[in-house]
Motif scaffolding. Structure first.
Motif, PDB file in Angstrom:
ATOM      1  N   PRO A  25       0.813  -1.203   0.000  1.00 32.35           N
ATOM      2  CA  PRO A  25       0.000   0.000   0.000  1.00 32.35           C
ATOM      3  C   PRO A  25       0.855   1.265   0.000  1.00 32.35           C
ATOM      4  CG  PRO A  25       0.190  -0.790   2.204  1.00 32.35           C
ATOM      5  CD  PRO A  25       0.911  -1.797   1.335  1.00 32.35           C
ATOM      6  N   GLY A  26       2.140   1.102   0.147  1.00 28.42           N
ATOM      7  CA  GLY A  26       3.020   2.270   0.189  1.00 28.42           C
ATOM      8  C   GLY A  26       4.452   1.804   0.055  1.00 28.42           C
ATOM      9  N   PRO A  27       5.399   2.719   0.113  1.00 31.58           N
ATOM     10  CA  PRO A  27       6.814   2.364  -0.033  1.00 31.58           C
ATOM     11  C   PRO A  27       7.334   1.470   1.088  1.00 31.58           C
ATOM     12  CG  PRO A  27       6.557   4.682   0.535  1.00 31.58           C
ATOM     13  CD  PRO A  27       5.200   4.172   0.210  1.00 31.58           C
ATOM     14  N   LEU A  28       8.319   0.649   0.743  1.00 29.13           N
ATOM     15  CA  LEU A  28       8.897  -0.288   1.703  1.00 29.13           C
ATOM     16  C   LEU A  28      10.415  -0.147   1.763  1.00 29.13           C
ATOM     17  CD1 LEU A  28       6.946  -3.392   0.417  1.00 29.13           C
ATOM     18  CD2 LEU A  28       6.443  -2.099   2.503  1.00 29.13           C
ATOM     19  N   GLY A  29      10.948  -0.330   2.953  1.00 30.41           N
ATOM     20  CA  GLY A  29      12.394  -0.245   3.127  1.00 30.41           C
ATOM     21  C   GLY A  29      13.012  -1.636   3.139  1.00 30.41           C
ATOM     22  N   VAL A  30      14.319  -1.685   3.211  1.00 28.53           N
ATOM     23  CA  VAL A  30      15.041  -2.954   3.174  1.00 28.53           C
ATOM     24  C   VAL A  30      14.636  -3.940   4.269  1.00 28.53           C
ATOM     25  CG1 VAL A  30      17.312  -4.018   3.393  1.00 28.53           C
ATOM     26  CG2 VAL A  30      17.029  -1.949   2.062  1.00 28.53           C
TER      27      VAL A  30
END
Lengths: 143, 143
Positions: A25-30
């Motif tokens: 639903p939105g940006p994801l980090g590592v």
DNA sequence: TTCATTGCAAAGTTTTTGCATCTTT
DNA sequence: AAAGATGCAAAAACTTTGCAATGAA
């Protein structure tokens, strides 16, 4: 817009990550990516996440999003032009549909050429701005 | 707007860094700060730069600026509200006076409260967009 | 003289890379 | 079978921290 050709082989790890981005639903980090991927598949190392993200970014399947604290996350490219709202309390990133930016090229020095822009709104999300629960803002690892 | 009280002692290193920020035409990163400071003073370590930047930021004398690639730089707080233009070729950051942002609060989900925003324009600066010299874009260490 | 501040080096973090092994084609 | 991809561990790159020495007040 899936099963895009990138790299040469279709591996389980790659597919999982592509699927995760497709559903996100939105940006994801590592770290988030690693956690989500490990929940699906047992074996997947952080190095593979970094390598795959680079591949996906190079093939334009995902694009990077830089948060105010410098963390970079990624999101699927097939979302139209939009920006992000970052809650300063819970650090959640929310997609924000409208684009309130109107660049007046005349306010820039001569010869400058604007190709793109990045806007991030910072404030309190609906949960955190609710008068009832006022949880203390927390910083994640970095910085 | 100098000689602000922060920390307890007025050291040479601190003064130099404050002066550097006061004269800087745009935001500066850690490496740049170290270089500039070492040019003035012989002895100054990277740890002192990090510690001083944190102090200056906490005392609100400088504020952080996050670039699209995730690098954080700082600039003096006594510049009005403005944004930044980052040249994708030479990575130079230029201050940009106008504010082309008009937040339509109605385009945000219910309950969200915007407190601030960060806008970065990306493109080619006057030097790099000049047809003559088309130098290859270079990445600095990070990422 | 006192104690905040510094430089240096060690310790943490985060990201990248080398390599033997595993997999896709 | 060939060569790309993976996991692991080592190496880099970047920040923070411990500590003895320094220097501002």
């Amino acid at each position: 817009m899936n099963t895009v050709k990138l790299g040469q082989r279709n591996t389980r790890q790659r597919e999982i990550l592509q699927q995760i981005f497709a559903q996100a639903p939105g940006p994801l980090g590592v770290k988030r990516l690693l956690d989500l991927a490990q929940a699906e598949i047992g074996k997947i190392g952080i190095a593979t996440v970094y390598r795959t993200v680079r591949l996906l970014e190079e093939s334009k399947e995902i694009r990077p999003v830089t948060l105010p604290d410098g963390e970079i996350q990624w999101e699927s490219s097939d979302r139209g032009h939009h920006h992000h709202f970052v809650c300063r309390a819970c650090t959640t990133v929310t997609d924000f549909a409208g684009c309130p930016v109107h660049v007046h090229t005349d306010s820039l020095p001569q010869g400058f050429c604007v190709e793109s822009h990045e806007l991030t709104l910072v404030g309190l999300c609906s949960k955190c701005s609710a008068p009832a629960s006022s949880k203390a803002p927390a910083r994640k690892g970095k910085r």
